[in-house]
Design a protein around this motif. Structure first.
Motif, PDB file in Angstrom:
ATOM      1  N   GLY A  69      -1.768 -13.817  38.404  1.00  0.00           N
ATOM      2  CA  GLY A  69      -2.490 -15.298  37.851  1.00  0.00           C
ATOM      3  C   GLY A  69      -1.523 -16.111  37.516  1.00  0.00           C
ATOM      4  O   GLY A  69      -1.877 -17.353  37.621  1.00  0.00           O
ATOM      5  N   ASN A  70      -0.342 -15.791  36.698  1.00  0.00           N
ATOM      6  CA  ASN A  70       0.665 -16.650  36.410  1.00  0.00           C
ATOM      7  C   ASN A  70       1.341 -17.359  37.412  1.00  0.00           C
ATOM      8  O   ASN A  70       1.698 -18.645  37.582  1.00  0.00           O
ATOM      9  N   ASP A  71       1.527 -16.681  38.536  1.00  0.00           N
ATOM     10  CA  ASP A  71       2.628 -17.194  39.635  1.00  0.00           C
ATOM     11  C   ASP A  71       1.781 -17.485  40.837  1.00  0.00           C
ATOM     12  O   ASP A  71       0.647 -16.611  41.133  1.00  0.00           O
ATOM     13  N   PHE A 117      12.258 -20.990  43.278  1.00  0.00           N
ATOM     14  CA  PHE A 117      12.360 -22.130  42.777  1.00  0.00           C
ATOM     15  C   PHE A 117      11.398 -22.345  41.822  1.00  0.00           C
ATOM     16  O   PHE A 117      11.670 -23.245  40.700  1.00  0.00           O
ATOM     17  N   HIS A 118      10.249 -22.132  41.874  1.00  0.00           N
ATOM     18  CA  HIS A 118       9.135 -22.516  41.006  1.00  0.00           C
ATOM     19  C   HIS A 118       8.501 -21.693  40.023  1.00  0.00           C
ATOM     20  O   HIS A 118       7.533 -22.045  39.368  1.00  0.00           O
ATOM     21  N   ASP A 119       8.873 -20.181  40.405  1.00  0.00           N
ATOM     22  CA  ASP A 119       8.016 -19.332  39.604  1.00  0.00           C
ATOM     23  C   ASP A 119       8.351 -19.576  38.036  1.00  0.00           C
ATOM     24  O   ASP A 119       9.724 -19.949  37.820  1.00  0.00           O
ATOM     25  N   PRO A 120       7.624 -19.357  37.150  1.00  0.00           N
ATOM     26  CA  PRO A 120       7.873 -19.469  35.624  1.00  0.00           C
ATOM     27  C   PRO A 120       9.019 -18.731  35.073  1.00  0.00           C
ATOM     28  O   PRO A 120       9.319 -17.782  35.665  1.00  0.00           O
ATOM     29  N   ALA A 159      18.528 -16.591  44.818  1.00  0.00           N
ATOM     30  CA  ALA A 159      18.232 -15.210  43.921  1.00  0.00           C
ATOM     31  C   ALA A 159      19.436 -15.193  42.858  1.00  0.00           C
ATOM     32  O   ALA A 159      19.210 -14.737  41.779  1.00  0.00           O
ATOM     33  N   TRP A 160      20.348 -15.676  43.267  1.00  0.00           N
ATOM     34  CA  TRP A 160      21.577 -15.212  42.199  1.00  0.00           C
ATOM     35  C   TRP A 160      21.927 -16.430  41.349  1.00  0.00           C
ATOM     36  O   TRP A 160      22.245 -16.299  39.999  1.00  0.00           O
ATOM     37  N   GLY A 161      21.233 -17.375  41.860  1.00  0.00           N
ATOM     38  CA  GLY A 161      21.243 -18.703  40.624  1.00  0.00           C
ATOM     39  C   GLY A 161      20.068 -18.377  39.666  1.00  0.00           C
ATOM     40  O   GLY A 161      20.617 -18.654  38.536  1.00  0.00           O
ATOM     41  N   ARG A 162      19.009 -17.833  40.008  1.00  0.00           N
ATOM     42  CA  ARG A 162      18.217 -17.275  38.864  1.00  0.00           C
ATOM     43  C   ARG A 162      18.576 -16.112  38.273  1.00  0.00           C
ATOM     44  O   ARG A 162      18.400 -16.036  36.831  1.00  0.00           O
ATOM     45  N   PHE A 201      17.185 -25.176  27.803  1.00  0.00           N
ATOM     46  CA  PHE A 201      17.621 -25.952  28.684  1.00  0.00           C
ATOM     47  C   PHE A 201      17.930 -25.135  30.045  1.00  0.00           C
ATOM     48  O   PHE A 201      17.827 -25.547  31.222  1.00  0.00           O
ATOM     49  N   VAL A 202      18.038 -23.909  29.974  1.00  0.00           N
ATOM     50  CA  VAL A 202      18.245 -23.106  31.312  1.00  0.00           C
ATOM     51  C   VAL A 202      16.847 -22.872  31.926  1.00  0.00           C
ATOM     52  O   VAL A 202      16.273 -21.715  31.478  1.00  0.00           O
ATOM     53  N   SER A 203      16.401 -23.734  32.846  1.00  0.00           N
ATOM     54  CA  SER A 203      15.335 -23.379  33.526  1.00  0.00           C
ATOM     55  C   SER A 203      15.681 -22.782  34.733  1.00  0.00           C
ATOM     56  O   SER A 203      16.458 -23.042  35.486  1.00  0.00           O
ATOM     57  N   PRO A 204      15.055 -21.536  34.983  1.00  0.00           N
ATOM     58  CA  PRO A 204      15.396 -20.668  35.931  1.00  0.00           C
ATOM     59  C   PRO A 204      15.328 -21.241  37.365  1.00  0.00           C
ATOM     60  O   PRO A 204      16.134 -21.259  38.332  1.00  0.00           O
TER      61      PRO A 204
END
Lengths: 759, 759
Positions: free
Chosen positions: B409-411, B445-448, B490-493, B509-512
């Protein structure tokens, strides 16, 4: 005149060929060879058959020379090349990037300074005026604030106009047409000098502070170009300094490449639009591109907008990078639009195209009148002063007479003037004038629906349209982006109001801000007629990618409808100032001609070895900038010689100045290098300033061209079609193109002026 | 052999000149003139001095010819031009715009079809697999869903691979390198045919449905190019139809201009990035630009993204235009960033550059191995099938073994697979695989924050990196944008997760999502090495203008670090397939050479009037595509003749086919027009297919070149430096350049292959 100086003979054996293809010989008998036949302006030799209806090339055109985009690969250059080690190539390439970095940073710094000065002084000015109005409206005597206003407009404008008129007239206007010409390959005198930059910077600050209907964006693009030229040369004529570095970048080719970067950095700084910057350079100068130039240009614009971002964010006390550019139109919320709005947008594009074309026509008429009527410097200053006061007058009239009262607090107006409104209300008509034009554009874009009466907006458009038209062309440094956007935004908002009046149900989707943006785009597209770079600039300044389709649609419609009537304002300006800028395509009149119909004839040639006296004679008696070098013809004369090279006037001057004579070759031959020529760049001495020893002149001293000439100049056969030659000029950025016979004998010479009927 | 067919004599009087500048003569004695000296591939004549270390030009290279970007202004063309009325010029210009419109619309339609098919079928496929997993996980037997998965991968991939391998091998891969070559001026056989388009479209749909690690973006750009070529010609070879319209656009020049627009429209459709589209065309093919071409290209891309927008908005049931492009990465909320994050972004750029370079190196090794080892068509299909099953295997292994459970439900996961997780939870590792790669990029990109375990992401990168490397180069239609982005995201996250682990305070500030975007940009920049167009494409697809600076910084760092190791993947591919693409700058080995060092010699010339038999001989015995036309030399032979024109092989073939002989001129001379040549374009008959009457052949029938030849071919003097000649080739898009002596006598000929040491 002795037979020794008989310079030109013409072989007219194939004169009958000139009649081919039904085109009559354009040379009048006047130009047939006589005994001493060096026309004073032979390059301009263009006496034409009336059937062509080509005007006689004017004197004025000859002040504009071409840039030498072509590298002269003579012996000295090759010697220099072989000395170059791979390490040096890497270093040179690296310094190109470093220079691009510096260009970006410096352009941003200059832009920041101009911007901060304008912002701070304007705040003081309008704050003072507001207090004056507030104080005097109670007594009912509004002439005192009017007088103050006029004075506060007058003083800075007079300062700016005086600077421009007396110190550096080339700094007038936006500078974009001049930069366009430079990128096109025309050497516009004094356009990239530091003095010009200084006058431009001070001039634009004073004019905007003085409340003229103009913006600072154009001048900033010009500033970027000057900065690029300055930094890349490591040498300043204004300050008579030579840093003795970067000598390898001292030629027109390298300098021009940096100027491309500078112009892009200027756009990036002015609009906060790095991609728009590179597209601007592309749209205006799409010849001579290569990938590394694209990247360096892009780098310069990124650095520029980055630096600006940091400085202005710090100045405005914003955390992280929020301040995006000078021309920040404020971020729009996502602007949804419906299918059925597209026709409205297109209609607005048509309106923008027509009003823009009208603006251009009026402005160019006015400027032609100005060029005749207002010639004295003091008259120019006076004219600027008059327009400054006129602006104040109209502003006051409008503010005093229109009673458009709005409650305070809804709109982010910085200086709300109460005037005759109730307490807690302010006069919306006055608010339009009590700030810089840029702030007004922002207000029109973002003020909530219903912030302005229809009457207010209509009056504003009716005043501002002629006012901006009169302003552009004054002897002040000012651009036209902001006033054009302002007019467009105002009538865009007006259309939104009308639409809501006509269809009250449409209030749900007709957001006035959206229509103001479309109106601004339409008006700008109608006046300047750029589509690609403008779309991106508007996209980057409004931050609204979802809205790009309507903007592009509007810009294209505006361009098409405007093009039906006339050219864009910059091209109009270039045409009326008779700069020989090459258009994108050859003009239709030239479509079916060939080289022999447009080439200049006869050509002054030099032999491989020439006497000093002869060289001095041709330098003094002609204004040519390039001389074909020929092998002796069969009879030992220069006539009919085979083309083996091309030597430039500037090279000959340096050769004579430095006494590179055959007879004294043992003194210089082992040490001469290309530096001797680079040192004089870009301002070579005039031939009149050369002091050639009388002994050498009258004696048998001579010059051998082999070492100095360009050994492989571009040449075409005389039957080659003009469109083909034009293509060659555009693609290679040529300055001279030698026309030869099928035996490679020199027949004529073509320069960029030969393509332009206006010259 | 009779003396009459003695074709070439060489005047080697200036042979000693060749030794100038310390460069030894590159022609081996083998090439000195013999009695009958037409080397079978004289154009390829490139036997070089070993000191140069230039490889012998391979046979393969000769399959690639140049496009004729240069207009042949012969008598027929001029006659055609004079017939043109101003009205026709307007109509022609107008039809250019109409064609651009059609290109935009059709490209978008094709893109929509591919996209909808992929989307719908993938939904069915993954829905079915999910149900299988859900049903079988209870019994603990997971081999059934694995088998289903393998089968569902296998079948479509085998269909696609079979089509590509058996029907049109040129449709393999992304198509971007081929389009790049075409825009550069190389005629890549069959690249713009409708059959290629069909195979490409079906191929890409099947491969993406088959779950291969590839994207549909590259093939869409290629599709745009094919559509443009098809529409602009009004004629199809595949369907043997000729609409008899648009005949005026039937030459390489016009066709190429439309293909530029088609490629841009393809980018616009694939990424929803109209500005990115035009910049892509610019960055890849910056020669030959002019303003009207820029505008038409821009128009085509706008129309394309507009059409796509409307169709997909309608399809997805969105009101107004919300669906921006196929490659819609989802809109990011404004991404603020701090100064001290910039070094991290640059570091990520370096990582992307290095891993990208490694990817390129591995992939090109692999493809070189493939070219040798897997030659049979069935082997290619088998290989693709194997990789398809391999993908399913890895996906299953990862989903079954990694227990990364997240609450439901979150994603916004479309097919949440429970596997061994609790109720109300789903397996995040499986979720990465249970959708198209594109959807996975969007999820990353957008998953919390905290949606994925570090182990999950690390395993995913380790699997996907080699998998994508193996996939690109299979005999299927697939691009590399999406897999590259996926690895990078993937490696950025992953880096974001590590940063948060290392500095727990940085969580603010580190938003995945931000780091995923930067990682994706870095990886993409490292693999393809485009900066300008990629920045704009990423900008347009993420809709976040404020974030442009970090993206550009990352892309530039990635490019610089990658360039340290090798070239971008497309350039590597082009180099290994030995296509004679002109680079941006001449290679350093050629820097100090001149025309005489690289030109092909001796040249087969023709006289103004030639016998049929001679023409048939040279057409059959040489592979040259252009023959200089010379005036007779002093001794009446072709040797040493003065250059007066150039005639193409294709023209000679048409002349012979249509019997345009001098002797029969009364039958055709009054009616012949340029249409005769246009009708055969672009596939001229081979000389072997010509049936020339024996009587005419043996008799004294002859051909006069005057009417057909290009009367003003470009030529250079033999001392001209190679960089200068290279500049001429790039700027004008030349195919042949004749090298002449200072007396305009033919000395040699230069084609694009002569600049490339690889050939």
């Amino acid at each position: 005149m002795s037979p020794g100086v008989r310079l030109i003979d013409v072989d007219s054996s194939d004169e009958e060929n000139l009649l081919e293809e039904g085109v009559r010989n354009r040379r009048s008998p006047r130009n047939e060879p006589t005994d001493f036949n060096i026309p004073a302006t032979n390059d301009d030799d263009d006496d034409v058959d009336p059937a062509f209806n080509l005007n006689r090339r004017s004197k004025e055109a000859s002040q504009y020379e071409s840039l030498d985009y072509d590298v002269c690969e003579n012996v000295l250059w090759r010697r220099d090349q072989t000395k170059i080690k791979p390490k040096f190539t890497v270093r040179k390439d690296f310094s190109r990037w470093v220079i691009s970095l510096q260009i970006g940073v410096c352009t941003a710094l200059v832009a920041c300074c101009i911007n901060i000065v304008i912002e701070e002084v304007s705040r003081l000015k309008y704050g003072f005026l507001k207090r004056q109005v507030d104080a005097n409206v109670l007594h009912g005597d509004l002439s005192i604030p009017y007088l103050y206003w006029s004075l506060l407009n007058l003083v800075p404008v007079v300062i700016g106009a005086t600077l421009v008129a007396y110190v550096e007239p080339v700094a007038a206007g936006s500078g974009i047409p001049q930069v366009k010409c430079y990128l096109n390959g025309v050497k516009v005198p004094r356009i990239v000098r530091i003095k010009t930059l200084a006058v431009k910077a001070v001039g634009v600050a004073t004019s905007v502070i003085g409340g003229l209907a103009g913006g600072k964006e154009g001048p900033m693009i010009h500033s970027g170009a000057v900065i690029a030229a300055g930094i890349s040369q490591g040498k300043s004529t204004t300050f008579r300094r030579d840093l003795k570095i970067l000598q390898h970048f001292r030629d027109d080719h390298e300098k021009r490449d940096f100027v491309v970067g500078g112009a892009a950095a200027g756009v990036a700084a002015a609009f906060g639009a790095p991609i728009g910057g590179i597209l601007f350079s592309l749209e205006e100068a799409a010849s001579f591109w290569n990938q590394s130039l694209i990247w360096r240009t892009f780098f310069a614009s990124i650095i520029s907008s980055f630096t600006l971002n940091i400085i202005l964010s710090a100045y405005h006390g914003l955390s992280s990078f929020r301040y995006r550019g000078l021309f920040n139109l404020g971020e729009f919320a996502p602007l949804p639009f419906e299918y059925y709005e597209l026709p409205i947008f297109m209609l607005m594009g048509v309106i923008g195209g027509c009003t823009g074309a009208l603006w251009n026509a009026l402005n160019s008429r006015l400027n032609m009148f100005r060029a005749h009527a207002i010639r004295q410097r003091w008259a120019k200053v006076l004219e600027a002063a008059f327009v400054a006061v006129l602006g104040a007058t109209f502003a006051c009239l409008m503010a005093y007479t229109i009673n458009d009262c709005r409650p305070l607090g809804n709109d982010p107006t910085e200086q709300p003037v109460q005037l005759f409104c109730q307490d807690n209300e302010y006069n919306a008509a006055a608010a339009l004038w009590f700030q810089t034009p840029e702030a007004t554009v922002k207000a029109l874009f973002h003020d909530p629906p219903g912030s302005h009466k229809i009457l207010t907006l209509a009056t504003f458009v009716l005043i501002y349209y002629p006012l901006s038209c009169v302003t552009y062309g004054l002897s002040v440094s000012l651009g036209i982006f902001i006033p054009t956007l302002l007019i467009g935004a105002a009538w865009g908002r007006l259309i939104a109001s009308f639409t809501v009046l006509a269809f009250p149900t449409s209030i749900a989707f007709v957001s006035p801000g959206k229509y103001a943006l479309i109106g601004a785009a339409a008006q700008l597209g109608g006046v300047v007629r750029m589509t690609l770079s403008l779309s991106v600039i508007l996209l980057e300044t409004t931050g609204n990618i979802g809205f790009i389709l309507p903007i592009i649609l509007t810009l294209m419609t505006a361009k098409w409808s405007g093009d039906y009537f006339n050219e864009g304002i910059y091209d109009t300006q270039i045409r009326t100032s008779r700069v020989p800028m090459l258009p994108w395509h050859v003009e239709p009149e030239y479509q079916n001609l060939s080289a022999r119909h447009i080439m200049a004839r006869p050509v002054v040639c030099v032999r491989t070895e020439e006497k000093v006296q002869y060289l001095l004679d041709i330098l003094k008696n002609t204004t040519h900038n390039g001389f074909p070098v020929v092998e002796d013809g069969d009879d030992g004369s220069r006539v009919n010689g085979r083309l083996i090279g091309l030597i430039l006037r500037s090279q000959l001057v340096v050769i004579l100045k430095r006494s590179f004579y055959v007879e004294s070759s043992r003194f210089w031959e082992s040490t001469v290098s290309i530096e001797a020529f680079r040192d004089e760049y870009p301002r070579y001495p005039a031939v009149e300033d050369l002091h050639v020893n009388e002994y050498k002149r009258s004696g048998s001293f001579s010059v051998n061209m082999n070492m100095f000439m360009n050994p492989s100049p571009y040449s075409v056969e005389e039957g080659t079609s003009v469109p083909r030659i034009f293509q060659l000029f555009r693609a290679l950025g040529l300055r001279h193109l030698v026309v030869v016979s099928s035996e490679n004998r020199v027949r004529g010479i073509i320069t960029r002026k030969d393509f332009l009927k206006h010259h």
